[in-house]
Design a protein around this motif. Structure first.
Motif, mmCIF file in Angstrom:
data_model
loop_
_atom_site.group_PDB
_atom_site.id
_atom_site.type_symbol
_atom_site.label_atom_id
_atom_site.label_comp_id
_atom_site.label_asym_id
_atom_site.label_seq_id
_atom_site.Cartn_x
_atom_site.Cartn_y
_atom_site.Cartn_z
ATOM 1 N N HIS A 191 1.035 -1.117 0.050
ATOM 2 C CA HIS A 191 0.105 -0.093 0.204
ATOM 3 C C HIS A 191 1.025 1.158 -0.088
ATOM 4 N N ASP A 192 2.102 1.143 0.750
ATOM 5 C CA ASP A 192 2.945 2.162 1.066
ATOM 6 C C ASP A 192 3.416 2.801 -0.330
ATOM 7 N N ALA A 193 3.355 1.108 -0.983
ATOM 8 C CA ALA A 193 4.413 1.847 -3.095
ATOM 9 C C ALA A 193 3.252 1.858 -3.671
ATOM 10 N N GLY A 194 2.156 2.014 -3.290
ATOM 11 C CA GLY A 194 0.350 2.233 -4.180
ATOM 12 C C GLY A 194 -0.661 0.772 -5.400
ATOM 13 N N ALA A 195 0.139 0.332 -4.279
ATOM 14 C CA ALA A 195 -0.300 -1.354 -4.834
ATOM 15 C C ALA A 195 -0.479 -1.857 -4.199
ATOM 16 N N ILE A 196 -1.973 -2.311 -4.919
ATOM 17 C CA ILE A 196 -3.002 -3.377 -4.384
ATOM 18 C C ILE A 196 -2.835 -4.472 -4.190
ATOM 19 N N VAL A 197 -2.998 -5.487 -2.477
ATOM 20 C CA VAL A 197 -3.027 -7.224 -3.248
ATOM 21 C C VAL A 197 -4.148 -7.961 -3.197
ATOM 22 N N VAL A 198 -4.123 -8.671 -4.058
ATOM 23 C CA VAL A 198 -5.253 -9.888 -4.350
ATOM 24 C C VAL A 198 -4.245 -11.371 -3.705
ATOM 25 N N LEU A 199 -5.364 -11.416 -2.790
ATOM 26 C CA LEU A 199 -4.751 -12.454 -1.912
ATOM 27 C C LEU A 199 -5.559 -13.787 -2.197
ATOM 28 N N ASP A 200 -4.720 -15.068 -2.083
ATOM 29 C CA ASP A 200 -4.776 -16.699 -2.453
ATOM 30 C C ASP A 200 -4.942 -16.973 -1.242
ATOM 31 N N ALA A 201 -6.967 -17.096 -0.719
ATOM 32 C CA ALA A 201 -6.846 -17.730 0.732
ATOM 33 C C ALA A 201 -7.529 -18.892 0.204
ATOM 34 N N CYS A 202 -7.215 -19.646 -0.065
ATOM 35 C CA CYS A 202 -7.903 -21.131 -0.243
ATOM 36 C C CYS A 202 -7.600 -21.740 0.749
ATOM 37 N N GLN A 203 -5.736 -21.550 1.560
ATOM 38 C CA GLN A 203 -5.783 -22.995 1.535
ATOM 39 C C GLN A 203 -5.531 -22.368 3.585
ATOM 40 N N TYR A 204 -5.987 -20.708 3.639
ATOM 41 C CA TYR A 204 -6.134 -20.018 4.760
ATOM 42 C C TYR A 204 -7.583 -19.972 5.333
ATOM 43 N N VAL A 205 -8.431 -19.774 4.211
ATOM 44 C CA VAL A 205 -10.204 -19.298 5.188
ATOM 45 C C VAL A 205 -10.216 -20.513 5.859
ATOM 46 N N PRO A 206 -10.352 -21.975 5.036
ATOM 47 C CA PRO A 206 -10.724 -23.165 5.769
ATOM 48 C C PRO A 206 -9.848 -23.603 6.966
ATOM 49 N N HIS A 207 -8.804 -23.040 7.596
ATOM 50 C CA HIS A 207 -7.631 -23.417 8.332
ATOM 51 C C HIS A 207 -7.402 -22.945 9.356
ATOM 52 N N LEU A 208 -7.501 -21.332 9.376
ATOM 53 C CA LEU A 208 -7.406 -20.165 10.156
ATOM 54 C C LEU A 208 -8.157 -19.462 10.492
ATOM 55 N N PRO A 209 -8.840 -18.674 11.477
ATOM 56 C CA PRO A 209 -9.376 -17.511 11.841
ATOM 57 C C PRO A 209 -8.923 -16.461 10.599
ATOM 58 N N THR A 210 -9.806 -15.676 9.986
ATOM 59 C CA THR A 210 -9.377 -15.307 8.514
ATOM 60 C C THR A 210 -10.686 -14.241 9.143
ATOM 61 N N ASP A 211 -9.593 -12.510 9.079
ATOM 62 C CA ASP A 211 -10.167 -11.111 8.659
ATOM 63 C C ASP A 211 -9.582 -10.543 7.893
ATOM 64 N N VAL A 212 -10.029 -10.583 7.135
ATOM 65 C CA VAL A 212 -9.987 -9.930 5.862
ATOM 66 C C VAL A 212 -8.925 -8.064 6.185
ATOM 67 N N ALA A 213 -10.604 -7.359 7.295
ATOM 68 C CA ALA A 213 -10.282 -6.538 7.359
ATOM 69 C C ALA A 213 -8.968 -5.897 8.288
ATOM 70 N N ASN A 214 -8.672 -7.115 8.903
ATOM 71 C CA ASN A 214 -7.485 -6.751 9.805
ATOM 72 C C ASN A 214 -6.252 -7.441 8.397
ATOM 73 N N LEU A 215 -6.037 -7.947 8.087
ATOM 74 C CA LEU A 215 -5.100 -8.568 7.073
ATOM 75 C C LEU A 215 -5.642 -7.112 6.145
#
Lengths: 411, 167
Positions: A191-215
């Motif tokens: 974000h500091d560099a002016g880029a957006i982040v596209v997150l592949d959360a396929c292996q994350y959402v099923p296995h860990l508590p997820t909070d996209v706003a916090n990430l």
């Protein structure tokens, strides 16, 4: 409360069956998970009681179907901490479509010559190939975040790599090595560099508590079938202001506000990105899957998997010794429940074939991450992955099968 | 139910342990073809010398793969050396016929039963002597592995066709 895998197993009918006269040891949930009875029943109840197309009919069951699907959207959004579930959760057919949507819509509208897309070497092909496809049309540069020896992201050069970057394609957890990535740190730098982040959360959402706003990420993609839900349903979450400004991806029914002889006006979110009849039963199945996971508690799920992964790494190393390599971070807490294994001198395909004789289901291959395979210096690995229904008996069966396979091919 | 012994015959393991014609040939005069198995990431490289009469005078195999793909490549290299392109084509057809599963076996219930080899396809080439390659017959009972066994053959066919085009 301790995690009761035995109780969980009883909710999954497929785990009652035998294969080759043995207990089915399913260790391929990173590819696709099994489904509990509650998910199967939710879907058949939909078909048996309120099956109708959504968003159109005014009759009672059509309204019920619409409400069920929109209820699923809210449920999904809350599960991942989406600030605005009703507009920010887009249903797709799978995570691959979600990532293509971002590339084809946001990417096509915002990328051109002189820009760059930064991709990690951990990525699945689904977060690589859409960017290559777009690059061919738009002529931007593609750069890579390299890896350390234990398959973690090497961020030493990140500030330089981010120069001129508009998109960072990042996995939250590798489907090959289980590596968990520092999503918040990378997102802040992006974000500091002016880029957006596209997150592949396929292996994350099923296995860990997820909070996209916090990430802090801008888009996150995942699939229903890897989180106890059905196939045919994927999710794209995106920040509302980005989704609002993006052109539609697929065109057709359902995604328009108006169609005239001289053109069309797209619908509001989320309909704008949901052309055609959506996978209605699948959204309902996904809702039930999330209910099931929340019933277990995502903190407890994560803890169970770390415990099981630590036990497996210890057991397999004791059993196989120096012949065994487990790719990725050595520390179980730094990884998800995914073990990519190599046994000296034995091809993963052959390993997995012998393990099948033990009814142990592991996956050989490149796991749709060929750039990562190249970095690891292998053509393929044999991958075992754990989920809520796996227990130490499964780990013991894995160790037994692996040892048998190793001796079968020892010469 | 097919067992492992149907797949991993001793002769297959022998070719896997001691691959024949392993290595490279200088390109040119040799031709080089690369084949990939997109499922498992295996890679086979075939180096091929063809003389003016269309005879395979030398062949070398490179790349990495499982025991099935590597042993199939090894046996293939031994079988085609010294053969004419026409003979190699017949051998390839016979081998691929042995590796083809009749469509009706894909129609059966989900349980993995006996795979039915395509007898009609086999019969058409039964006069071709497969020799050691017969040992790979059991692969057809493990349909996912068929692509491993045919990878080298497809790569060879590609190499021959490229060699002929450039001649």
């Amino acid at each position: 409360m301790t995690f009761d895998a035995q109780k969980v197993r009883a909710d999954f009918p497929i785990l009652e069956r035998e294969v080759k006269g043995r207990r089915l040891v399913f260790l391929d949930s990173a590819a696709s998970s099994q489904k509990p009875t509650s998910v199967l029943e939710a879907m058949s109840t939909y078909y048996e009681t309120i099956n109708a197309n959504v968003h159109r009919g005014v009759y009672e069951i059509a309204e019920a179907a619409t409400n069920a699907m929109e209820g699923a959207r809210i449920r999904v959004g809350r599960f991942i901490g989406a600030p605005r579930p009703a507009t920010e959760v887009i249903f797709t057919k799978n995570a691959t479509e979600s990532l293509n949507l971002v590339a084809r819509s946001w990417g096509a509208a915002n990328l051109g010559p002189g820009d760059a897309v930064l991709i990690t070497q951990l990525e699945h092909h689904a977060n690589i190939v859409p960017w290559f496809q777009l690059q061919a049309e738009k002529g931007f540069e593609i750069r890579w975040i390299p890896l350390t020896a234990d398959a973690q992201l090497d961020l030493t050069d990140l500030p330089r790599l981010l120069d001129g970057v508009k998109v960072v394609a990042l996995t939250a957890m590798s489907n090959v090595t289980g590596t968990l990535t520092p999503v918040r740190e990378i997102t802040a730098a992006a974000h500091d560099a002016g880029a957006i982040v596209v997150l592949d959360a396929c292996q994350y959402v099923p296995h860990l508590p997820t909070d996209v706003a916090n990430l802090g990420v801008d888009f996150a993609a995942f699939s229903g079938h890897k989180m106890l839900g059905p196939t045919g349903i994927g999710v794209l979450w995106g920040r509302e202001e980005l989704l609002d400004a993006m052109p539609p991806f697929l065109g057709g029914g359902g995604m328009i506000l108006d169609v005239r002889l001289d053109g069309f006006t797209p619908a509001e979110l989320p309909a704008k990105f949901e052309a055609g009849t959506p996978p209605i039963a699948e959204t309902i199945g996904l809702h039930a899957a999330i209910d099931y996971l929340e019933g277990l508690g995502m903190e407890a799920v994560r803890e169970h998997e770390v415990t099981l992964t630590a036990h497996a790494m210890r057991t397999l190393t004791e059993r196989l010794g120096d012949k065994l390599t487990i790719h990725g971070p050595a520390e179980p807490a730094a990884r998800g429940g995914v073990l990519s294994m190599a046994v000296d001198g034995i091809h993963p395909h052959d390993l997995s074939q012998v393990m099948d004789e033990h009814a142990v289901c592991v996956r050989p291959g490149h796991h749709c991450a060929k750039p990562l395979m190249k970095v690891l210096g292998v053509g393929a690995t044999a991958r075992a992955s754990f989920y809520v229904y796996n227990d130490t008996d499964d780990v013991d069966a894995l160790a037994e099968a692996l040892a048998d396979a190793a001796s079968f091919f020892s010469f | 139910m097919p067992g492992l012994e149907d797949l991993y015959r001793e002769i297959i393991l022998d070719h896997y342990r001691n691959p024949r014609n392993r290595g490279e040939l200088e390109v040119p005069p040799a031709h080089r073809a690369e084949g990939f198995n997109p499922l498992c990431g295996d890679e086979i490289v075939v180096f091929l010398d063809l003389d003016d009469a269309g005879t395979v005078t030398d062949i070398r195999i490179g790349g990495t793969g499982c025991s099935i793909s590597q042993s199939s490549a090894s046996m293939m290299s031994a079988a085609v050396k010294g053969k004419t392109v026409a003979e190699v084509e017949d051998l390839t057809k016979a081998f691929k016929a042995m590796m083809s599963v009749h469509e009706s076996s894909l129609d059966a219930e989900g349980e993995s039963g006996e795979e039915i080899p395509d007898e009609a396809a086999l019969a058409a080439f039964e006069e071709v002597k497969l020799g050691d390659l017969e040992a790979l017959r059991g692969v057809v009972k493990f349909p996912v592995r068929i692509k491993c066994a045919t990878l080298a053959w497809n790569t060879l066919a590609q190499g021959i066709s490229e060699a002929q085009e450039s001649a």
